[in-house]
Design a protein around this motif. Sequence first.
Motif, short mmCIF file in Angstrom:
data_model
loop_
_atom_site.label_atom_id
_atom_site.label_comp_id
_atom_site.label_asym_id
_atom_site.label_seq_id
_atom_site.Cartn_x
_atom_site.Cartn_y
_atom_site.Cartn_z
N PRO A 78 0.83 -1.21 0.00
CA PRO A 78 0.00 0.00 0.00
C PRO A 78 0.87 1.27 0.00
CG PRO A 78 0.21 -0.85 2.22
CD PRO A 78 0.96 -1.79 1.32
N CYS A 117 -8.08 4.02 -3.58
CA CYS A 117 -8.56 3.60 -2.27
C CYS A 117 -7.99 4.44 -1.13
CB CYS A 117 -8.25 2.12 -2.03
SG CYS A 117 -6.50 1.80 -1.99
N CYS A 133 -11.93 0.85 1.19
CA CYS A 133 -11.12 -0.22 0.59
C CYS A 133 -11.95 -1.02 -0.40
CB CYS A 133 -10.65 -1.13 1.73
SG CYS A 133 -9.96 -2.69 1.20
N CYS A 177 -8.35 -5.18 -2.73
CA CYS A 177 -7.39 -5.76 -3.67
C CYS A 177 -6.61 -6.87 -2.99
CB CYS A 177 -6.43 -4.69 -4.22
SG CYS A 177 -5.13 -4.20 -3.08
N VAL A 224 -4.13 -6.62 -0.65
CA VAL A 224 -2.78 -6.35 -0.15
C VAL A 224 -2.75 -6.10 1.36
CG1 VAL A 224 -0.89 -4.69 -0.19
CG2 VAL A 224 -1.85 -5.52 -2.31
N PRO A 268 -4.80 -6.70 4.11
CA PRO A 268 -4.96 -7.80 5.07
C PRO A 268 -3.89 -8.88 4.90
CG PRO A 268 -6.78 -7.76 3.47
CD PRO A 268 -5.98 -6.53 3.24
S1 SF4 Z 1 -6.42 -3.67 0.58
FE1 SF4 Z 1 -5.96 -2.74 -1.42
S2 SF4 Z 1 -7.83 -1.60 -1.89
FE2 SF4 Z 1 -7.88 -1.99 0.31
S3 SF4 Z 1 -6.92 -0.20 1.26
FE3 SF4 Z 1 -5.29 -1.74 0.98
S4 SF4 Z 1 -4.36 -1.21 -1.00
FE4 SF4 Z 1 -6.37 -0.18 -0.93
#
Ligand code: SF4
Length: 641
Positions: free
Chosen positions: A288, A606, A611, A614, A616, A618
């Motif tokens: 991120p 995002c 969110c 995508c 990334v 979690p």
């Molecule tokens: S999981 Fe992906 S979409 Fe969600 S906040 Fe993190 S980078 Fe953005």
Amino acid sequence: MPVESVFPRLEALLPHVQKPIQYVGGELNSTVKDWDACDVRWALMYPDAYEVGLPNQGVMILYEVLNEREGVLAERTYSVWPDLEALMREHQVPQFTVDAHRPVKAFDVFGLSFSTELGYTNMLTALDLAGIPLEAKDRTIDDPIVLAGGHAAFNPEPIADFIDCAVIGDGEQAVLDITAIIRAWKAEGRPGGRDEVLLRLAKTGGVYVPRFYDVEYLPDGRIARVVANQGAPWRVSKHTVMDLDEWPYPKQPLVPLAETVHERMSVEIFRGCTRGCRFCQAGMITRPVRERSITGIGEMVERGLKATGFEEVGLLSLSSADHTEIGDIAKGLADRYTEDKIGLSLPSTRVDAFNIDLANELTRNGRRSGLTFAPEGGSERIRKVINKMVSEEDLIRTVATAYGNGWRQVKLYFMCGLPTETDEDVLQIGEMAKNVIQKGREVTGQNDIRCTVSIGGFVPKPHTPFQWAPQLSAEATDARLAKLRDSIRGDRKYGKNIGFRYHDGKPGIVEGLLSRGDRRIGAVIRAVYEDGGRFDGWREHFSYDRWMTAAEKGLAGTGVDVDWYTTRERTYEEVLPWDHLDSGLDKDWLWEDWQDALEEVEVDDCRWTPCFECGVCPQMDTKIQIGPTGKKLLPLTVVNS
Ligand code: SF4
């Protein structure tokens, strides 16, 4: 045992080569540590010439991170020009580091950072010159561990035969963890040889060791499955450094001795990007977003300038104007360095994030060169496909303000060959350039307004929504660009004011072959190297015919060819060569985004919306890290004055 410097032997050759200064080392802020006082030693390479390799931030950061540690040393090595290569072979001088001119073979780790796949043949040259067997399977306990990193390492399969391991993601902590494992293994007397240390690295789940993964193919050439052996984990994860303020590197940037591509100090102001441009591998794999704090940036600039004497600071990131406090950063730095006339630059600028105040701040102390924007696609429709959320109206409005503020030159970057693209989309590039000039003439009342369009061929990259997309053939790319060129040149009113720069489609096809290739491509790379392939990223050294001949030879009997790897569209079910390398992005999310692209549906950033999963954050146990901190960059007060 001290390792002998090869310098006395090298020195005799230097009067006979171009730019000998690049091989002598001793740059300001370089480090030479006592060989015997260290037990883990890294040779770090950016596999290109000194002028490109020295300013590389990745290598510079790792060099310092490693050298700061007790008992660890790191030295740098770059690709030697063919003139020196020939002399080194003749006089049996091995690949050496520029810091202490130690032979690369004597190190524990030979780490290579690949920003682009076109450096692969240079790696083979360096291995061969070093006296290290080209293929990992032929190496012994006396050879270094050959480790690949950098963005191209997110699909290391084409070089799987040549490397011992690869690391994906941020290197700062990773190199220290790897050092600890090697140190322990050496202290124990190197039990189990190379296999054992590689297995220890693999078992961390953060180092990819190709030999512990077997690839099985289907009769039609696609991959059936990839199976881990010897207890290696089934997937390898990327590394993510969360708090950039904890890693304020480089603290003492290297000052080049010879001319290089950037003559400035660079400070990375944030890492990652969540704008979601679908063609952009860097944006996808570095998620991120993690911002460096305004005070952290201020300290790095101050310390770096003192340590180097540079007169320009580049504020680096994938989209520098997106930092939540960029206005305060630019103003704060411009204020602080008014007297010293330190120039500031933002190498990457988006049309929509850009504001002219910012540009004015940045150029306050320095030169006002042209403005650069990257709309990437010519038509509104294609910009929806690639998720470059910017309209022509935005661009024209920004450009009008720029002209109103005294700027006279605008450069626009585009790509050709984007998925679903037609001739019409590309011809729109010419229309946009004309509109930009027309607006400039209106605003300034002058006719000498210029706009340069620069176009590169699009190459689909792993770990992006376009990883399934067919690449446009070299012939079709050239034909499309020729139409655009004719339409621009043929325009009486604007043609003379539009500069037109483009690359032909051929290098893009080779890059495409290497980007989405699998292990079978190793034979092609080797054949190119053996036929004299060097510096493939350099137009004057690149030979398309050499690559095509090598591909015919290297892929003979496999049932697949260059087209199969490049212009073929993949299906959802297909196992991709990099599926076992986890960039954190959810494959289903990438597929949905690919479908959205085909339907011209845009997806928000995002950072500012909820969110959209995508995967990334979690998966990597990380999160987006942005300001504003509300802090200001105060002027520095002189102590004891
Ligand atoms: S999981 Fe992906 S979409 Fe969600 S906040 Fe993190 S980078 Fe953005």
